[in-house]
Design an enzyme around this catalytic site. Sequence first.
Site, PDB file in Angstrom:
ATOM      1  N   TYR A  26       0.837  -1.204   0.000  1.00 19.69           N
ATOM      2  CA  TYR A  26       0.000   0.000   0.000  1.00 19.69           C
ATOM      3  C   TYR A  26       0.874   1.257   0.000  1.00 19.69           C
ATOM      4  O   TYR A  26       0.622   2.207  -0.754  1.00 19.69           O
ATOM      5  CB  TYR A  26      -0.916  -0.027   1.221  1.00 19.69           C
ATOM      6  CG  TYR A  26      -1.709   1.232   1.450  1.00 19.69           C
ATOM      7  CD1 TYR A  26      -2.775   1.574   0.615  1.00 19.69           C
ATOM      8  CD2 TYR A  26      -1.401   2.097   2.499  1.00 19.69           C
ATOM      9  CE1 TYR A  26      -3.501   2.741   0.823  1.00 19.69           C
ATOM     10  CE2 TYR A  26      -2.119   3.254   2.717  1.00 19.69           C
ATOM     11  CZ  TYR A  26      -3.168   3.574   1.875  1.00 19.69           C
ATOM     12  OH  TYR A  26      -3.885   4.730   2.076  1.00 19.69           O
ATOM     13  N   GLU A  48     -11.340   5.835   5.626  1.00 24.25           N
ATOM     14  CA  GLU A  48     -10.676   6.603   6.685  1.00 24.25           C
ATOM     15  C   GLU A  48     -11.616   6.783   7.873  1.00 24.25           C
ATOM     16  O   GLU A  48     -11.179   6.772   9.028  1.00 24.25           O
ATOM     17  CB  GLU A  48     -10.207   7.958   6.153  1.00 24.25           C
ATOM     18  CG  GLU A  48      -9.100   7.895   5.118  1.00 24.25           C
ATOM     19  CD  GLU A  48      -7.780   7.361   5.641  1.00 24.25           C
ATOM     20  OE1 GLU A  48      -7.611   7.240   6.871  1.00 24.25           O
ATOM     21  OE2 GLU A  48      -6.900   7.059   4.812  1.00 24.25           O
ATOM     22  N   TRP A  56      -4.896   1.152  10.731  1.00 27.50           N
ATOM     23  CA  TRP A  56      -5.170   1.161   9.297  1.00 27.50           C
ATOM     24  C   TRP A  56      -5.002  -0.233   8.695  1.00 27.50           C
ATOM     25  O   TRP A  56      -5.700  -0.591   7.748  1.00 27.50           O
ATOM     26  CB  TRP A  56      -4.257   2.154   8.586  1.00 27.50           C
ATOM     27  CG  TRP A  56      -4.389   2.111   7.096  1.00 27.50           C
ATOM     28  CD1 TRP A  56      -3.451   1.722   6.190  1.00 27.50           C
ATOM     29  CD2 TRP A  56      -5.558   2.451   6.325  1.00 27.50           C
ATOM     30  NE1 TRP A  56      -3.949   1.808   4.913  1.00 27.50           N
ATOM     31  CE2 TRP A  56      -5.241   2.254   4.970  1.00 27.50           C
ATOM     32  CE3 TRP A  56      -6.836   2.909   6.660  1.00 27.50           C
ATOM     33  CZ2 TRP A  56      -6.155   2.489   3.940  1.00 27.50           C
ATOM     34  CZ3 TRP A  56      -7.751   3.134   5.648  1.00 27.50           C
ATOM     35  CH2 TRP A  56      -7.414   2.927   4.305  1.00 27.50           C
TER      36      TRP A  56
END
Length: 205
Positions: A26, A48, A56
């Site tokens: 990522y 988010e 995350w």
Amino acid sequence: MTAAVVGTDGVGRCPWGAGDGLLAEYHDAEWGRELRGRDALYERISLEAFQSGLSWLIVLRKRPAFRAAFAGFDPEAVARFGDDDVARLLADAGIVRNRAKIEATIANARAVLGLAERGEDLDTLLWSFAPPPREAPPTGFADVPATTPESAAMAKALRTRGFRFVGPTTCYAMMQATGMVDDHVAGCFRAVTPAGTPSDGRVGA
């Protein structure tokens, strides 16, 4: 000293992207790259928001399930979700089962569609808050803010348009993820040098 972590491949990366393989992928391919388009940006706002208070990595691992559960983050489709869909999503172990965040994602799809009534679009609105590029990469994550005046202004603008779960911290994380700001640290191969070109991230470069 470099703020980056050099991997076994000899390439420097931001510390958060130098460990887990999925995070590294990522980091290398997505984080900080310019992202445009209504649906793509709606997805990032949604993810988010789901990340708020969580790692995350949890959200990233669940991203395929999120996409399946939320109709590929097509605002037209999600805006039509009703009580049965909320119940379905709350029973879906593949996503983060938080009612407030689920309902916010549906409300935000409707808010995305509502922008057209104001003669606005999500892409133009969000990118209007992008600050000037950094003159040099941050030396480390201690130099990376959690919020900025621009992210606070973005959050305020979104909330006045009916968006939820869009505080200044969430907005800044989205700005980082979509390339509105470049917070790759010094020594990371993705960091932009003062000359305006990416570093190769190798030790001694």
